[in-house]
Design an enzyme around this catalytic site. Structure first.
Site, PDB file in Angstrom:
ATOM      1  N   GLU A  42       0.742  -1.291  -0.041  1.00 27.91           N
ATOM      2  CA  GLU A  42      -0.003   0.019  -0.088  1.00 27.91           C
ATOM      3  C   GLU A  42       0.830   1.276   0.099  1.00 27.91           C
ATOM      4  O   GLU A  42       0.381   2.406  -0.123  1.00 27.91           O
ATOM      5  CB  GLU A  42      -0.956   0.045   1.147  1.00 27.91           C
ATOM      6  CG  GLU A  42      -2.075  -1.214   1.261  1.00 27.91           C
ATOM      7  CD  GLU A  42      -3.089  -0.870   2.367  1.00 27.91           C
ATOM      8  OE1 GLU A  42      -3.041  -0.027   3.090  1.00 27.91           O
ATOM      9  OE2 GLU A  42      -4.122  -1.807   2.258  1.00 27.91           O
ATOM     10  N   ARG A  69       2.097   2.448   4.606  1.00 28.69           N
ATOM     11  CA  ARG A  69       1.879   3.420   3.403  1.00 28.69           C
ATOM     12  C   ARG A  69       3.078   4.306   3.180  1.00 28.69           C
ATOM     13  O   ARG A  69       2.665   5.110   2.095  1.00 28.69           O
ATOM     14  CB  ARG A  69       0.459   3.936   3.812  1.00 28.69           C
ATOM     15  CG  ARG A  69      -0.713   3.206   4.043  1.00 28.69           C
ATOM     16  CD  ARG A  69      -2.053   3.658   3.877  1.00 28.69           C
ATOM     17  NE  ARG A  69      -3.013   2.783   4.295  1.00 28.69           N
ATOM     18  CZ  ARG A  69      -3.210   2.281   5.348  1.00 28.69           C
ATOM     19  NH1 ARG A  69      -2.898   3.044   6.355  1.00 28.69           N
ATOM     20  NH2 ARG A  69      -4.291   1.172   5.625  1.00 28.69           N
ATOM     21  N   ASN A  93     -13.524   5.994  12.971  1.00 29.02           N
ATOM     22  CA  ASN A  93     -14.729   5.484  13.604  1.00 29.02           C
ATOM     23  C   ASN A  93     -14.939   5.318  15.080  1.00 29.02           C
ATOM     24  O   ASN A  93     -13.809   5.231  15.607  1.00 29.02           O
ATOM     25  CB  ASN A  93     -15.288   4.353  12.782  1.00 29.02           C
ATOM     26  CG  ASN A  93     -14.311   3.038  13.227  1.00 29.02           C
ATOM     27  OD1 ASN A  93     -13.474   2.808  12.628  1.00 29.02           O
ATOM     28  ND2 ASN A  93     -14.693   2.464  14.479  1.00 29.02           N
ATOM     29  N   ASP A 101     -19.150   2.366  10.440  1.00 30.89           N
ATOM     30  CA  ASP A 101     -17.755   2.405  10.265  1.00 30.89           C
ATOM     31  C   ASP A 101     -17.346   3.248   9.043  1.00 30.89           C
ATOM     32  O   ASP A 101     -16.509   2.789   8.314  1.00 30.89           O
ATOM     33  CB  ASP A 101     -17.279   0.716   9.964  1.00 30.89           C
ATOM     34  CG  ASP A 101     -15.818   0.573   9.897  1.00 30.89           C
ATOM     35  OD1 ASP A 101     -15.228   1.534  10.731  1.00 30.89           O
ATOM     36  OD2 ASP A 101     -15.546  -0.498   9.311  1.00 30.89           O
TER      37      ASP A 101
END
Lengths: 562, 234
Positions: free
Chosen positions: A94, A144, A274, A317
């Site tokens: 990612e 990331r 969330n 979420d």
């Protein structure tokens, strides 16, 4: 390289202003070739050196727009693969790489930093960090990317450590524990360096953590400030959590995607995840600040300047963990500093980034949980649209209309581009759950509304109108969709736009492709054989523009045929 | 149903069927009747009978038996219960048949092998039925024979396409993406097409299989169902 430029310099007679200008230009070139340290000033002006990619999103404004324009709509068909870096990892890839003066830095998941020659893909060095066995990131042992300042790289790890690494030899300089992985704290984001601070936030919203964003001294790792994303007793916003309850202590509000920065306002912006438990709001009546919000923090002190909550009392979420994209546009006849935001909750937003004022909110996908906004920008919930024991069908579904996938804004086209999950829903089921430290704290879960196996590597189940992935281009002034590029499968890929009106992205189907950013027309594609779950980036080296993207377990680079 | 405390929707039951298939079918079988004295497909449970009882058993297992505890969440366990309740309701009465006679019908009068394959014999155009008895309930097998359009598994849908030069190709869709699609055509050839080279493509609405309702007697149908139910693979 150093010698060739030096010899050119010594051969150049210096006569008149033009020659001086040329000499200065060559000195700049030499400086670049010498791999000058990445100063704070260079980071501030990174859009003036598009040959490099110095922060996670390319520049502090996080537009993922590069002025490089050697690759054009006309010649993009001549792109060819230059090299591939095959990661020794089966985790999702990612990371968006950085490129600093010809050196590429990326992360092999979970936490190995790799320095590569950006022209050939040859490895200079690898720094491996083995995360503690206690680490438990919810959704993959991923990373990331890194941040850079001076000669130092910074990596956040899945066992909630922040590590500074010498960019020249890969040796660790300092390594600090910022939270307890056994309690569910983890870090998957790329840090962001501003001034003399490196800033990160913690994931763990599915484990009942109490999220925070924190700044550390780049030289020592000493904590400079910490902003809890759930206010404590006596702090403004604490009243949005139930009184006489410790729900706020394990209410989630994680941070797992890199923020952005406006140096003129001295504000850094971060999206918050969330509240917990995710799908059962009963133990946490109230708006649950600052979950599902964007917060604007003073870079020097970490003090909250303003916030805007996209999804008060979220039960779906709908993490607001998107990259805040900053743009200076004309708004109703006047120049305005705005923030563009396509949220997981299905709405596209325009906010004033100096004040947090709500300017626009409009669905960019099918939405049934809210019908609109009041004057202050608070979403109006649709009665009955809440998880229950039987399952409530909500659009967008649990992965959202978009997610952490990098959007892009092109000041050239004036359009905002969103990796989109269209026509996508989930059945939301609520259940009671006790909080136990270190264990998942979901309070129910989403169920798919299409058969399992529909979205797999073999895709022979999809019906025509079921979920599909798309790149959607919006006019930020109105939220109107100007065009879309549809894919058969959904997409987790980020977007890059360039100064020649190109748009690069990919998807789960294993293609990396270029569109005309003006109309969405497909101009070129390459089969990269694996899902693109990263943001593409571009850089230039020796007069040649490259485009790089991670797909499957490898990093691919492309440039025009020579 | 007497003991049910929850209202279940068709979506619950379908989701429950998928979960049952993935987690329960291997031991309990498609009809839920493979464990002695625990015919859970017909509402005969050994440990409790309320929804909550069954959820508890699914999650905690039964000590001293191969039914171990699982990491199935409570909502997911509940929709498995939803499916078990629906199985019992829809079980109906199936005439008993003779599998050996069914095999003769399958390979002869029924001409089933012109589309289906069993243990290496027959056509590949339709679904391979070598393990169908381990995957589908008896009522489902019977329904597929008399009313093939009642349920077409998404993976078994036939696709019809017309190329730019006018050729029509029909086959089973194996894979697709935004630019291409892959299928097994009616001549059992693996073929790949670029969507840009197609004039049109769409799923065939109905099953390619004929109904055997009026082609076979009820005893012949029962024999054929018995044969199919006996197919459990190699």
């Amino acid at each position: 390289m150093i010698f060739s430029h030096a010899s050119v310099l010594t051969r150049q007679p210096v006569h008149g202003a033009r020659s001086i200008k040329r000499a200065l230009f060559l000195i700049v070139l030499v400086a670049a070739s010498l791999q000058a340290q990445v100063s704070s000033d260079r980071l501030l002006k990174s859009n003036q050196e598009p040959q490099n990619w110095l922060t996670y999103s390319g520049h502090y404004n996080a537009q993922r727009y590069s002025t490089l324009n050697q690759i054009t709509p006309e010649n993009v068909k001549n792109l060819e693969q230059q090299w591939i870096f095959q990661a020794r990892s089966l985790e999702k890839f990612e990371a968006t790489p950085l490129v600093v003066d010809g050196i590429m830095y990326t992360v092999q998941a979970p936490n190995d930093v790799v320095a590569l020659d950006a022209a050939t893909g040859r490895i200079f060095w690898t720094y491996s960090w083995t995360p503690e066995a206690a680490s438990r990131p919810c959704c993959g042992r991923v990373n990331r990317g890194v941040a850079v300042l001076g000669d130092t790289l910074f990596m956040a790890t899945i066992d909630a450590r922040l590590i500074a690494i010498d960019a020249k030899n890969g040796r660790p300089l300092w390594n600090i524990q910022i939270a307890a992985p056994e309690k569910g704290y983890a870090m998957t984001l790329a840090p962001l360096v501003m001034k003399d601070k490196v800033i990160v936030g913690t994931a763990g919203g599915e484990y009942g953590i109490r999220g925070f964003i924190a700044a550390y001294d780049v030289k020592t790792g000493k904590e400079a400030w910490k902003f809890y994303t759930i206010p404590g007793p006596g702090e403004p916003g604490h009243e949005t959590w139930p009184a006489n309850s410790n729900a706020w202590e394990h209410g989630g509000a994680s941070v797992w995607v890199t923020g952005s920065y406006d140096p003129a306002l001295n504000l850094t912006y971060w999206g918050i995840g969330n509240p917990g438990p995710d799908w059962n709001g009963d133990p946490r009546p109230g708006d649950n600040l600052y979950s599902c919000s964007v917060v604007a923090l003073d870079v020097d002190t970490g003090k909250l300047k303003w916030y805007y909550q996209f999804s008060p009392h979220d039960e779906f979420d709908y993490d607001a963990t998107q990259v805040p994209v900053l743009a200076d546009i004309q708004w109703q006849g006047s120049p305005r500093k705005v923030m563009l935001w396509a949220n997981r909750n299905g709405f596209f937003y325009v906010l004033d980034r100096a004040t947090g004022q709500f300017l626009l909110g409009k669905p960019f996908v099918e939405v049934n949980w809210a019908s609109g906004f009041d004057a202050k920008g608070r979403p109006q919930r649709v009665p009955g649209m809440t998880p229950n024991n039987q399952g409530t069908l909500i659009l967008p579904g649990n992965q959202g209309g978009t997610n952490w996938y990098n959007p892009s804004y092109s000041p050239r086209t004036g359009l905002f581009y969103i990796p989109t999950w269209a026509n996508y829903s989930s059945l939301y089921v609520k259940q009671e759950q006790e909080f136990v430290e270190g264990r998942t704290y979901g309070g129910g879960g989403p169920r798919n509304t299409v058969p399992p196996g529909v979205r797999t590597t073999v895709n022979n189940f999809a019906k025509e109108d079921e979920w599909y992935g798309a790149i959607r281009a919006l006019d930020p002034h109105t939220g109107e969709m100007k065009w879309q590029f549809k894919m058969t499968d959904v997409t987790d890929a980020g977007i890059l736009t360039t100064g020649s009106n190109l748009l690069f992205s990919g998807g789960r189907e294993g293609y990396f492709y270029a569109l005309d950013a003006r109309d969405g027309k497909l101009l070129w594609k390459a089969n990269v054989g694996g899902r693109v779950i990263s943001g593409p980036m571009t850089f230039s080296l020796n007069g040649r523009q490259y485009v790089a993207v991670a797909a499957g377990n490898s990093l691919f680079t492309f440039a025009l045929k020579q | 149903m007497v003991f049910a405390q929850h209202e279940f929707t068709p979506a619950d039951i379908e989701a429950g069927r998928q979960l049952y298939t993935n987690t329960c079918l291997r031991c309990h079988g498609p009809d839920g009747d493979l464990i002695k004295d625990a015919d859970i497909g017909h509402g005969k449970f050994r440990r409790g009978s309320t929804d909550d009882d069954l959820v508890r058993v699914i999650r905690n297992g039964i000590e001293g038996t191969p039914m171990t505890s699982s990491n199935i969440t409570e909502p997911n366990a509940l929709i498995i219960v939803a499916y078990l309740r629906s199985m019992a309701t829809a079980a109906g009465t199936i005439a008993s048949g003779d599998a050996a006679r069914g095999k003769t019908i399958f390979e002869g009068k029924g001409t089933c092998t012109s589309c289906h394959r069993v243990l290496g014999s027959g056509s590949r155009i339709g679904p391979d039925l070598s393990q169908i008895g381990g995957a589908r309930r008896v009522v489902e097998l019977q329904r597929s024979l008399v009313d093939p359009d009642a349920e077409i598994v998404p993976a078994n849908r036939m696709l019809k396409l017309v190329t730019r030069d006018g050729a029509t190709v029909t086959g089973r869709l194996l894979n697709q993406d935004a630019f291409t699609l892959q299928l097994l055509d009616s001549k059992e050839q693996l073929r790949s097409f670029s969507k840009s080279n197609l004039r049109e493509f769409s799923f065939v609405a109905n099953s390619a299989m004929p109904s055997y309702k009026d082609k076979l007697s009820s005893q012949e149908l029962a024999d054929l169902v018995s044969y199919l139910a006996s197919l459990k693979g190699f």
